[in-house]
Each structure stands twice: as C-alpha cells, then as structure tokens.
Design a protein around this motif. Structure first.
Motif, PDB file in Angstrom:
ATOM      1  N   UNK A 131      34.571  -1.458  10.114  1.00 22.94           N
ATOM      2  CA  UNK A 131      35.041  -0.077  10.032  1.00 22.94           C
ATOM      3  C   UNK A 131      34.654   0.547   8.693  1.00 22.94           C
ATOM      4  N   UNK A 132      34.618   1.850   8.669  1.00 23.48           N
ATOM      5  CA  UNK A 132      34.231   2.603   7.472  1.00 23.48           C
ATOM      6  C   UNK A 132      35.314   2.504   6.406  1.00 23.48           C
ATOM      7  N   UNK A 133      34.868   2.372   5.163  1.00 23.82           N
ATOM      8  CA  UNK A 133      35.783   2.255   4.030  1.00 23.82           C
ATOM      9  C   UNK A 133      36.072   3.614   3.412  1.00 23.82           C
ATOM     10  N   UNK A 134      37.353   3.907   3.217  1.00 21.84           N
ATOM     11  CA  UNK A 134      37.801   4.994   2.368  1.00 21.84           C
ATOM     12  C   UNK A 134      38.342   4.382   1.076  1.00 21.84           C
ATOM     13  N   UNK A 135      38.726   5.226   0.162  1.00 20.36           N
ATOM     14  CA  UNK A 135      39.303   4.778  -1.105  1.00 20.36           C
ATOM     15  C   UNK A 135      40.656   5.447  -1.307  1.00 20.36           C
ATOM     16  N   UNK A 136      41.679   4.637  -1.543  1.00 15.73           N
ATOM     17  CA  UNK A 136      43.010   5.169  -1.802  1.00 15.73           C
ATOM     18  C   UNK A 136      43.325   4.984  -3.276  1.00 15.73           C
ATOM     19  N   UNK A 143      42.222  -3.074  11.511  1.00 16.85           N
ATOM     20  CA  UNK A 143      41.103  -2.592  10.716  1.00 16.85           C
ATOM     21  C   UNK A 143      39.794  -3.320  11.001  1.00 16.85           C
ATOM     22  N   UNK A 144      39.821  -4.382  11.821  1.00 15.50           N
ATOM     23  CA  UNK A 144      38.586  -5.069  12.141  1.00 15.50           C
ATOM     24  C   UNK A 144      38.831  -6.331  12.945  1.00 15.50           C
ATOM     25  N   UNK A 145      38.090  -6.512  14.018  1.00 15.20           N
ATOM     26  CA  UNK A 145      38.127  -7.732  14.815  1.00 15.20           C
ATOM     27  C   UNK A 145      36.885  -8.546  14.457  1.00 15.20           C
ATOM     28  N   UNK A 146      37.074  -9.733  13.917  1.00 14.60           N
ATOM     29  CA  UNK A 146      35.968 -10.491  13.351  1.00 14.60           C
ATOM     30  C   UNK A 146      35.840 -11.859  14.018  1.00 14.60           C
ATOM     31  N   UNK A 147      34.621 -12.358  14.005  1.00 15.53           N
ATOM     32  CA  UNK A 147      34.324 -13.712  14.471  1.00 15.53           C
ATOM     33  C   UNK A 147      33.343 -14.343  13.496  1.00 15.53           C
ATOM     34  N   UNK A 148      33.774 -15.411  12.845  1.00 16.11           N
ATOM     35  CA  UNK A 148      32.908 -16.104  11.885  1.00 16.11           C
ATOM     36  C   UNK A 148      31.830 -16.889  12.625  1.00 16.11           C
ATOM     37  N   UNK A 149      30.612 -16.993  12.054  1.00 17.29           N
ATOM     38  CA  UNK A 149      30.231 -16.459  10.746  1.00 17.29           C
ATOM     39  C   UNK A 149      29.953 -14.960  10.813  1.00 17.29           C
ATOM     40  N   UNK A 150      30.369 -14.250   9.759  1.00 16.99           N
ATOM     41  CA  UNK A 150      30.183 -12.802   9.701  1.00 16.99           C
ATOM     42  C   UNK A 150      30.334 -12.349   8.255  1.00 16.99           C
ATOM     43  N   UNK A 151      30.059 -11.077   8.021  1.00 12.42           N
ATOM     44  CA  UNK A 151      30.167 -10.532   6.668  1.00 12.42           C
ATOM     45  C   UNK A 151      30.800  -9.150   6.726  1.00 12.42           C
ATOM     46  N   UNK A 152      31.274  -8.723   5.592  1.00 13.06           N
ATOM     47  CA  UNK A 152      31.676  -7.328   5.428  1.00 13.06           C
ATOM     48  C   UNK A 152      30.459  -6.516   5.020  1.00 13.06           C
ATOM     49  N   UNK A 153      30.538  -5.191   5.036  1.00  8.46           N
ATOM     50  CA  UNK A 153      29.501  -4.396   4.377  1.00  8.46           C
ATOM     51  C   UNK A 153      29.513  -4.656   2.873  1.00  8.46           C
ATOM     52  N   UNK A 173      40.285  -0.143  -1.420  1.00 10.83           N
ATOM     53  CA  UNK A 173      39.678   0.129  -0.114  1.00 10.83           C
ATOM     54  C   UNK A 173      40.751   0.384   0.934  1.00 10.83           C
ATOM     55  N   UNK A 174      40.414   1.265   1.850  1.00 13.67           N
ATOM     56  CA  UNK A 174      41.310   1.621   2.951  1.00 13.67           C
ATOM     57  C   UNK A 174      40.423   1.797   4.184  1.00 13.67           C
ATOM     58  N   UNK A 175      40.464   0.826   5.084  1.00 18.02           N
ATOM     59  CA  UNK A 175      39.572   0.829   6.231  1.00 18.02           C
ATOM     60  C   UNK A 175      40.099   1.724   7.347  1.00 18.02           C
ATOM     61  N   UNK A 176      39.190   2.232   8.150  1.00 15.15           N
ATOM     62  CA  UNK A 176      39.548   3.064   9.296  1.00 15.15           C
ATOM     63  C   UNK A 176      40.088   2.171  10.416  1.00 15.15           C
ATOM     64  N   UNK A 177      41.273   2.465  10.947  1.00 12.01           N
ATOM     65  CA  UNK A 177      41.857   1.594  11.974  1.00 12.01           C
ATOM     66  C   UNK A 177      41.305   1.884  13.361  1.00 12.01           C
TER      67      UNK A 177
END
Length: 707
Positions: free
Chosen positions: A237-242, A262-272, A252-256
């Motif tokens: 998801x896109x990052x905002x800044x609080x 804020x994100x459904x993840x499956x390893x292996x993976x990375x953030x932006x 960081x404040x991610x878009x829900x």
C-alpha cells in the motif's frame, strides 16, 4: 601459539566483533552522506543520516506492527539482535527507453543488516542503499518457517527531522492527490490542514490533522533540501507520513484496505524503498535519479513500440463546459445491453462526434502531432457519476455518432493515431472483466496508447485508491497492456514511484492536481514550481499544459500567463505531452504555438540552471539525437528575473535562440496573453537576463545555425 597465528587470531576476533556489532556505518561513494544503524536498548532498529558532517535525519526507529493472527509477538519492532551485516558496492550506467537524460548512473554503497527477533526466531533484513544524492532502504522478509503469511497492522518507519523545517505539502488522503500545495513550517501544518483540505474532490478520505503525502519537499533553516518519498511500490500500500508536530518526527502511515489492514504479505517479499534525497542545492533534487535506480531494470524485451507522443484531444472542451461526455439527456438511467442509443434523441453538446473528431485529426495532421485523444466516445456516460455503478462501461461500444472504424481509418490516412480513453468509473472488477476485450479492440483499430481514469470511489466500496489491493490492479493493467504493446497514461491512479523504469509503457500519469483544475477550483500560480520537486520525483506527469485562452466558458480563469504555459513543456517533464486547448485558440496565436510544435519529447541531456521550490525554476534540455536545446522557466505569483548562462552549448557553434516571453505588462490575473517573441544569436559565451511576470515564465528554442 606462534606470532603470525596469534595475529591472525586477533584479526579474526576483531572481525567477528564488527560482524556482530550493534552499530554499523555506511558512507556514500563521495563520502558526503553517512548512515548510522544500531539497535537501541529495546532491540528496536534505529538509523540516522548525516550530510557533510551535519545531521539531516536524527535517530529514527524502524519496524512494523502485525495483526494478531501471526504470533504471540505481534511486533516486528523490538527485541531484535543483529546476526549478520554485509556491505557491498555497485555501479552501472543504464539507458532509459525515454527520459530526461540518455544515460543514468546507478552507483551506491549498500548495507544489509539481518535481524533475528528473540522469542520468535523471526528474521528481518533491512537493506540500505546510500547514493551520493540520498538514501533508500526497505524491509525484506526472507523465506522462513516462523513468518510465512502475515498481515501488516502498520509500518512504523520514522523520519526524525532536525528542526521546524519549511515544507511543501498536500493533505494525507487515501483517495486523491489533487490538491494545491501549502508551504509552511512543520509546526503550522495542524493549523493549516483544514484550509488545505479543499472539499469538492470526487473522492476524498483524510486520516490525520498532521498527515501529509509523499513526495514531500522540505528545507531546513540552514539551507538543506530534503525530499521524502518511496520507490518501487509493488504489492504494497501507498505510504503517507504522519507528523508528531511537537518533536518534528514523521512516521509512515500506510493506506488501509476495506478491512482496515495495511498489507497482506507472503514471505519471501519486500516493502517498497523508503527514500530520502538530500542536498544543499535544490537543483540536485530535480536531477536525482535515485527513485528510478531503486526499481528493477526494464522487463519488456521489445520496446520498439514505446514512443514519446505529442497529442491534442477532444477533452478540454468538456472540462471547460463547452461540450459534454454524454450523448443524450433523454434517459434518467442507462444500462449496457438494454438501453437503445440508436433510438435516443442526441443532445447538441456531445463532443465525441464524427465531425468534431475529424476536425481535430485534420489539425493534428497539419501541425505534426502524433495523436488525438477522444473522451466520451463510448456509451454509458449519462448517469454513472456518483451512483456507485459497478457495470458502467464495456470499453468497446461507441455512441451512434462515433464511427469507430471510419475515424481510425481517417486518422491513419492522415498519419495520425487516435488515443483510446478508458474511464473505469473506479470499478476495478468491471475493468478487469473487460480489459482483454478492450485491448484487443485497440489493437484491431490501431490504437497504441490508452488514457485510463479512476474517477470516484473505488468499487468495491471500502477500498481506496492507494491500498495494496488497488495498487495491484494498476500494476496488473500496465503489465497486461505491455502484453498487447499498449502504452498507458493513468489518471486518478496511484502516484508513481519509479516503476516506469521496469515497465516503460507506463508513459504518463496524472496523480496530482493537473491543468483541469484551472477549470474546476483553481490552481495556485506557484503550483508548477513545486510539482517538479514533489510529484515528478517518481515519474512523468501528464499535466496537459498549453492553455492559451485563460478565461473559460464556465467562468473560470487559468492562473498562468501564455508564456508560462509554453515553458511547462520543458519544466514539467513527460514523454507524453498534450496541447490541451482548442484548435481555434492555437490558430489565434500561431507564432506562440510554434514552440509547442517544435519542442522535443525525449532528451539526451537536462541541465537545471536555477531552482527554488515554490518560487522559480529554469531547466534546459537537449533533444534526443540532435543538437537542439529547449529552455523553460516558470515562477510563482511574485515573478522572477532569471540570469541565463549559455555555457551548456557547444563551443565554436552559433545558435539562433527564439525567446517566447511575458510582455512587460503581462500578469497572470490581468493580462495573461501578453507575450513577446524575439530572435537572437547566441554562443556558449552568451548570457541573458530575462524577466518573468507574476505567474509567468518564458520558453526558448535554441537551434544551431547551419553554415
């Protein structure tokens, strides 16, 4: 133990202590930037960044919070220990398919720190890449048994500022970036948020009185420019800044998504990558290629069909109130497959009719434009707006007054292409349902570019424009278009993060307040002096410049001079440039229109001659494969006098410079169409002092004189 073995033992012991040290340092290739990384007493990762010996980012925490379904420890935020730390260097030069420069240097030093969390044995890698122009870092989740599927509750990345900096910001919003910028101190954001959050955008969702969007441009009291953004936002998801406005710490404040996750993840993976571009010269921010360098190389093998494009369109007449997208006002509602438009009484304002489109094709052919965009060509425009309709368009069925086959044949006979328009009505499921059929139709009739739109609330309701789910759709559409050799210009989509390096068929985006808002709610004159430092950090913008008639049919006024509009073709970089005004308005000012016809779209070199965000910038660029240069200078409401040194020209050559400038009496409010054109001869030793009016600018074409 003999002497040599003893020394080897000491050396290995020392190396092991560094290897498992709690603190790591990394310098940029030039040594001007230094990164410091460690764990605090709670085992939380902490980093800081210095520039020329002075801190620009104070110690800032890193980590993530996970939802409860992962493990008894819900945090990837503390209780870590360092189990590995590797440093590497990298250097390459690569050539973009299109761009501001022919060659891009990618040179950095890297630190990858592997962390293990006590009590869970979960591993997290934080990778830092330090360039001469800034820092990029990301979270990496390797393949492991203790962390496979997980949900992000929130990312907790901090950017601790060293003081109450000046910021150029727009409100944090999950659904739109189409705001005017506010320039203020960090401590003033809370008090100005209400005024800056302009009501009236089609979809808006704010989240905090101190939340702002990236790319965020900052300036410290001692003249350090800092840009905060992200790169390679893929499957995230896109990052905002609080902002913590008492301590001047951004987090960081991610878009829900629709469930608040804020994100459904499956390893292996990375953030932006989280990015920090730093310099004491604002021009370096404009010149930075760090965002592109943090993306993967081009994945499209055959790029011969990806071509910079200059176009006109049946568009501004709808925006300014002269014409309509809809074909009829006869029906209170329309339904695809049910409503018979052949029996409908057409209105007299539908813009996408055969006669009008042919007129635009003729104008494009006469003046050397590549394409004509036509909006409102397909059935469904009558009643979808604001009604949360899922099935609005099928993207293949034209209105009765739009001859799909005949108009494309007519355009091709004139050496012009039509540009497709797909307004998705923000119904993601519906667009994906029809996308293959729609792209096949484009290939059938010779379309090679599509302008897509995402106006309104994302359907299904509850999703946002910048959530992980919706971002994945935008990426899907771009990759699917590449399969059909189609270029994409996405409007109302997520702001770019350099992905066009990997998928260069993403030839443009809107993703900010563009020219259309001159007709809607107004654009501040300083807007175009900020966008290159913010929105354009991640990729080109389809800003749709070139408005010559400033007083519009709907009573709105364009806050720009005509010379300023010309300069935008250089300062607002894009390989996709529109001449947005009506053909008849260009015919009134053919001498000024010549610059739009002449200016290049693709560049070998770009020089950033002067810049101050919010006030002025002057850029000169050399056309790809030629010795022609084009210069653009824009300023805000205070006006500006630029001093141009032509030292960028080849020695021993003489050039003809055609200067399109504000007349002495020009002003964006009272006399926007006052301009002068003059020709002078210049060499690399020439200098020029040129004034720009309030809300004005100037443009110069610099062409070598053939002996």
């Amino acid at each position: 133990m003999n002497f040599s073995f003893r020394h080897l033992f000491i050396y290995l012991t020392f190396a092991l202590s560094i290897f498992k040290s709690n603190a790591h340092e990394l310098a940029s290739p030039s040594g001007q930037l230094k990164l410091y990384f460690s764990l605090n007493e709670q085992g939380t990762p902490v980093y800081s960044l210095d520039y020329k010996g002075k801190p620009v980012i104070k110690p800032s925490k890193l980590g993530l919070e996970l939802t409860e379904n992962v493990h008894a420890l819900h945090s990837l935020y503390d209780k870590f220990r360092i189990i590995d730390g590797n440093q590497n260097t990298f250097e390459e030069t690569w050539q973009p398919i299109w761009g501001e420069t022919k060659d891009i240097q990618n040179k950095y030093n890297e630190l990858a720190v592997t962390l293990e969390q006590e009590g869970s044995e979960r591993k997290l890698i934080i990778r830092f890449r330090l360039f001469d122009d800034g820092l990029g870092f990301r979270y990496e989740f390797p393949q492991q048994k203790k962390l496979v599927y997980f949900t992000i509750k929130e990312e907790r990345t901090q950017f601790a500022m060293t003081g109450d900096h000046i910021a150029h910001w727009i409100p944090g919003d999950y659904d739109t970036q189409e705001y005017n910028y506010t320039t203020s101190k960090l401590s003033e954001i809370r008090g100005l948020m209400g005024k800056s959050y302009e009501e009236g955008n089609v979809s808006q969702t704010s989240f905090s009185p101190t939340g702002v969007q990236t790319s965020l441009m900052l300036k410290s009291n001692d003249g350090i420019y800092i840009n905060l953004h992200e790169a390679a936002c893929i499957n995230y998801s896109t990052m905002h800044l609080n902002l913590d406005d008492k301590n001047f710490i951004f987090e960081s404040w991610l878009t829900p998504d629709s469930h608040g996750d804020k994100g459904k993840m499956q390893a292996p993976c990375t953030s932006p990558w989280r990015t920090i571009i730093v310099s004491d010269d604002a021009r370096d921010i404009l010149a930075s290629n760090m965002t592109y360098n943090l993306n993967e190389p081009n994945k499209i093998e055959d790029v011969s069909w990806i071509k910079p494009t200059k176009y006109i369109g049946v568009w501004w007449e709808m925006i300014s109130g002269k014409s309509s997208w809809a074909y009829t006002e006869e029906y209170p509602s329309v339904q695809l497959g049910i409503t018979d438009f052949n029996k409908a009484k057409p209105n007299k304002s539908h813009g996408a009719n055969n006669t009008n489109v042919k007129r635009h094709i003729d104008f494009a052919a006469k003046h050397g434009f590549d394409a004509v965009l036509v909006e409102g060509w397909n059935i469904g425009w009558e009643d979808w707006f604001g009604n949360d309709k899922d099935y609005v368009f099928d993207f293949v069925t034209p209105y009765p007054d739009f001859d799909l086959k005949g108009l494309n044949e007519y355009a091709q006979s004139k050496g012009v292409k039509l540009m497709m328009h797909h307004e998705t009505s923000a119904s993601i499921r519906n667009y994906e349902r029809h996308i293959d059929t729609a792209y096949r139709l484009m290939k059938q009739y010779g379309y090679d570019a599509v302008k897509s739109g995402y106006v309104g609330k994302i359907l299904p309701l509850g999703e946002h424009h910048y959530s992980q789910w919706t971002n994945n759709h935008y990426q899907f559409a771009v990759e699917k278009a590449a399969d059909y050799q189609i270029m994409v210009n996405a409007h109302e989509a997520v702001r770019p993060t350099g992905i066009a390096r990997t998928w260069p068929n993403l030839i443009g985006n809107e993703s900010a307040r563009g020219t259309e808002y001159h007709a809607f709610g107004g654009i501040h004159p300083n807007h175009v002096t900020i966008l290159p430092f913010t929105r354009l950090i991640g990729g080109p913008m389809d800003y749709t410049p070139g408005i010559f008639q400033m007083d519009l049919t709907n009573g709105a006024h364009v806050n720009s001079t005509l010379a300023n509009q010309l300069a935008l073709y250089v300062t607002m970089y894009s390989p996709l440039q529109m001449a947005a005004d009506f053909p008849e308005n260009y015919e009134r000012f053919l001498d000024a229109f010549q610059f739009i016809k002449d200016v290049a779209l693709d560049w070998d070199e770009s020089k950033y001659l002067e810049a101050e965000p919010g006030q002025f910038l002057t850029i000169v660029r050399k056309a790809k494969g030629k010795n022609d240069w084009f210069l653009g200078s824009v300023c805000g409401e205070n006006g500006h006098t630029a001093n141009i040194d032509f030292g960028f020209l080849d020695a021993g050559k003489t050039y003809e410079a055609t200067i399109y400038a504000d007349a002495p009496e020009a002003h964006y409010l009272t006399n926007p169409q006052a301009y002068v054109i003059k020709k002078i001869k210049v060499t690399n030793k020439s200098k020029l002092t040129q004034r720009a009016a309030p809300g004005g600018g100037f443009a110069i074409s610099i062409i070598p004189i053939q002996k």
